[in-house]
Design an enzyme around this catalytic site. Structure first.
Site, PDB file in Angstrom:
ATOM      1  N   ASP A 263       1.024  -1.013  -0.133  1.00 44.58           N
ATOM      2  CA  ASP A 263       0.063   0.031  -0.149  1.00 44.58           C
ATOM      3  C   ASP A 263       1.036   1.127  -0.102  1.00 44.58           C
ATOM      4  OD1 ASP A 263      -1.964   1.926   0.043  1.00 44.58           O
ATOM      5  OD2 ASP A 263      -3.068   0.940   1.794  1.00 44.58           O
TER       6      ASP A 263
HETATM    7  C1  BGC Z   1      -5.166   3.216   0.214  1.00 41.68           C
HETATM    8  C2  BGC Z   1      -4.973   2.495  -0.878  1.00 41.68           C
HETATM    9  C3  BGC Z   1      -4.687   3.104  -2.432  1.00 41.68           C
HETATM   10  C4  BGC Z   1      -3.369   3.907  -2.227  1.00 41.68           C
HETATM   11  C5  BGC Z   1      -3.004   4.587  -3.442  1.00 41.68           C
HETATM   12  C6  BGC Z   1      -3.915   4.124   0.165  1.00 41.68           C
HETATM   13  O1  BGC Z   1      -3.940   5.178   1.152  1.00 41.68           O
HETATM   14  O2  BGC Z   1      -4.971   2.524   1.412  1.00 41.68           O
HETATM   15  O3  BGC Z   1      -6.096   1.754  -1.070  1.00 41.68           O
HETATM   16  O4  BGC Z   1      -4.868   2.291  -3.219  1.00 41.68           O
HETATM   17  O5  BGC Z   1      -3.586   4.792  -1.043  1.00 41.68           O
HETATM   18  O6  BGC Z   1      -3.863   5.734  -3.628  1.00 41.68           O
END
Ligand code: BGC
Length: 734
Positions: A263
């Protein structure tokens, strides 16, 4: 910046090989593994390193000399997100990044229609291709453990079986378009509170029976090519660097051949990430060259701290996803965006996902010919919701609000008045509601105007609920309670006192309704219904379509009734949250403790009625789809209008040798029926439908003995039942 990046990609895809014969990796007729090995053998160490970490917020670098284009990722999961960056979260300001905003994940789950999941995935896959994306960051499949989790709206509810069926449809649809889905967040990211640090403790059985099945189905049934690790820790190790989750379960046991990415900012340590199964680092808060998988990894490889074979495995996985999604192939699907077909999918998901919770004396559907005045009340009637909630937000091509949808549908046949009723102060800078001239009005003034509008109308449609402001249904925080915000409870009571013909429409996730539910004749749960949501809602309200959504999660009467809160097992203590409710998540808890929910899992009304009959169990030998027994029964539409019913099948074990939930969903079928029409439904059950996870044997035991097969229209409305006996205990390796 965008044009620079695109020209780089163009250079990349026209790499010349002079008089050399075409390299194997560019020959589309070669098997993927042959292409992977060929390309791997041509990469320098530095080039390999460039493939395992980001070079902008959402991309990895191109390698022009080999024709490797930059790889673009995008959120997910409700459509293709607006472009940001390249090096900031600020919108890029592009004019071509509007896309179809699908209803939120919880609404898709409420359709209980995996075919619609496929259609939604396919549409998003097409839009992703048209926008030049390679990996879509979704779907999100974390189980709804507490009603308070700020991202419940993005996910698919509380049940591992329903979640698994929906995710398989979605991923197959998306990946049919030559992109990779990225199922997230692996695993146990069930709260936003302290999400970056919280350590989750959960027993092995619960892990395998509740929290892993959707991921396993994504990998083994849908063939997902990418998996995103979660921010939180599991048993003391961050999930993006978690040996047990990534190496042992995902890669060894499930045989996952694709890539694991972090993530955004989910990596914490080069050594841990290198050895514990991570393949691609994204979003770290450092310069790209300083990412854990950039210079520090390179240094460690050169000095022999990390083996080259480990890097090769990661690169292979990254390349495999590129070949599988046909990045190098001239006939890769080109995609399409904002098409009428995609709008139709968005509308159908909303129509089938909206849940009719109450309909006393058949107040709904409304008959526009008999109504002269409709008062629409509530801030959500005019609020744009698609561009909210953080990473899942979509810059919608357009968005039909509930008010606009009703106006379109009524088409001047009745007078429609609107009163805001309550103010929803913009708690977040992302709030999209424009202020009206003369605002702010006092709460009393807003309520008085709403009550006057209600009194003057034949019927009132109150459209409230939650929104995506921080602290409500929004990433990065949880809700504080399960109450309706902004004084809506009191307002609804005043409105219904002024006009008993009040229909309450709630957007968002579950809220307490006790203070007004008895007085209100009709309630619809509309979730976040996407950019066609207003039209879908109007079509349901006026009976153009039968509401057929069913709740993908139990609605508790009060927060304390739900397991994590009853047991004080949320949000954790001293940095650790222990899932002490174990298997008893959602309806499994309400069944075990005989608690009456506000609305049970699987519940949803219709404008027609259905009769279930003739349950028969037909045994087979496990040949076709592994089925050992098939439940057959009939459903008849006994009402006056066409409608759809979601028939649900639950399994109960008599006298189990280990703790078993009272019943567990193991099959369902959505059936569309004309008035008077009858259909035979068949639901096949494999051995696994009877099994529990046995941690000692690391696999699934279906115990010898008697089981009940329970069939009905919700988890608390079982209308048919039969028994099935397993003659021998049978075991299946995970
Ligand atoms: C989220 C993810 C997301 C990523 C990119 C993170 O803060 O938890 O679900 O895909 O950001 O935007």
């Amino acid at each position: 910046m965008k044009s620079y990046l695109f020209s780089l990609c163009l250079v990349a895809s026209t790499a010349a090989f002079g008089a050399e014969p075409q390299p194997l990796y560019l020959d589309g007729s070669q098997p993927v593994e042959t292409r992977v090995e060929d390309l791997l053998s041509r990469l320098t160490l530095e080039e390999k390193i460039s493939l395992v970490h980001a070079d902008s917020k959402f991309s990895t670098a191109a390698i022009p000399r080999l024709g490797i284009p930059c790889r673009w990722m995008s959120d997910g999961p409700h459509g293709v997100r607006e472009d940001v960056g390249p090096d900031t979260w600020a919108p890029a300001g592009h004019t071509d990044d509007f896309s179809t905003a699908m209803p939120a994940g919880i609404c898709l789950a409420a359709t209980w229609n995996p075919d619609l999941g496929f259609s939604e995935g396919e549409a998003i896959g097409q839009e992703a291709r048209k926008r030049g994306k390679d990996i879509m960051l979704g779907p999100g499949v974390n189980i709804l453990r507490t009603p308070l989790c700020g991202r419940n709206f993005e996910y698919l509810g509380e049940d591992p079986f329903l979640t698994s069926r929906m995710v398989v449809g979605y991923i197959r649809g998306a990946q049919s378009q030559d992109i990779s889905s990225c199922v997230k967040h692996f695993a146990l990211n069930n709260q936003e509170f302290d999400r970056g640090t919280i350590n989750v403790e959960v027993d092995e059985r619960t892990l395998h029976e509740i929290y892993l099945p959707a991921f396993k189905a994504a990998v083994q049934e849908a063939g997902v090519w990418s998996v995103m690790g979660a921010y939180n820790q599991f048993r003391g190790q961050h999930c993006c660097e978690n040996n047990y989750l990534l190496n042992k379960i995902l890669k060894d046991e499930w045989g996952f051949k694709g890539l694991v990415m972090t993530d955004w900012g989910g990596a914490h340590d080069t050594g841990e990430a290198v050895t514990n199964g991570l393949d691609l680092e994204m979003g770290t808060d450092k310069k790209y060259d300083d990412f854990y998988f950039a210079q520090p990894y390179l240094d460690g490889l050169k000095s022999g701290v990390y083996p080259m074979s480990g890097l090769d495995d990661k690169v292979r996985r990254n390349l495999r996803v590129m070949f599988a999604t046909r990045v190098f192939d001239a006939d890769r699907k080109p995609g399409s965006i904002n098409t009428a077909a995609h709008e139709t999918v968005a509308r159908r998901v909303a129509e089938e996902g909206i849940v009719l919770l109450k309909n006393k004396n058949n107040l709904l559907p409304l008959n526009p010919e008999k109504i002269k005045t409709i008062a629409i009340i509530g801030e959500n009637a005019t609020r744009l919701q698609a561009h909210g909630g953080q990473s899942s937000e979509i810059k919608a091509f357009y968005e039909i609000t509930p008010l606009a949808g009703i106006l379109n549908r009524v088409d001047r046949q009745a007078t429609v008045t609107y009163a805001m009723g309550y103010d929803a102060p913009a708690a977040s800078p992302r709030s999209t509601r424009p202020k009206a001239a003369g605002e702010p009005f006092s709460a009393a003034d807003l309520a008085d105007r709403a009550v006057a509008a209600a009194r003057a109308a034949d019927v009132v449609i109150f459209i409230g609920g939650l929104n995506h402001d921080i602290g409500l249904d929004c990433e990065s925080r949880d809700r504080k309670d399960m109450k309706l915000p902004y004084g809506q409870d009191e307002l609804i009571q005043k409105i219904v006192a002024a006009n008993p013909k009040t229909i309450v429409v709630l957007e968002g996730t579950m809220v307490e309704m006790d203070s007004w539910l008895d007085q209100v004749p009709a309630v619809l749960q509309a979730w976040y219904p996407g950019m066609e949501g207003g039209n879908a809602l109007a079509r349901v309200l006026f009976g153009d379509v039968d509401p057929s959504g069913k709740l993908p999660a139990t609605f508790p009467r009060r927060l304390e009734d739900s397991p994590a809160h009853a047991l004080n097992a949320y949000p954790g203590m001293n940095g650790t949250v222990t899932y002490s409710e174990g298997l008893l998540v959602g309806y499994r808890w309400f069944d075990a403790k005989s608690i009456e929910p506000l609305f049970p899992f699987g519940f949803g009304l219709s404008y027609t009625t259905f009769k279930y009959s003739n349950l028969k169990l037909v045994e087979s030998d496990g040949g076709t789809n592994g089925a050992i027994v098939t439940a057959q029964f009939e459903i008849e539409n006994t009402g006056a209008v066409a409608g759809a019913e979601v028939a649900q099948l639950y399994v109960h074990q008599d006298n189990p040798g280990v703790q078993r939930p009272e019943k567990e969903l193991k099959g369902f079928r959505k059936v569309f029926l004309q008035p008077g029409e009858k259909q035979t439904v068949s639901i096949a059950l494999a051995q696994n439908a009877f099994a529990f996870y046995n941690p000692d044997k690391k696999g699934w035991d279906a115990e010898k003995g008697r089981f009940k097969i329970l069939v009905g229209g919700s988890s608390r409305d079982i209308v048919l039942q039969s028994s099935y006996s397993l003659a021998e205990t049978v075991f299946e390796k995970d």
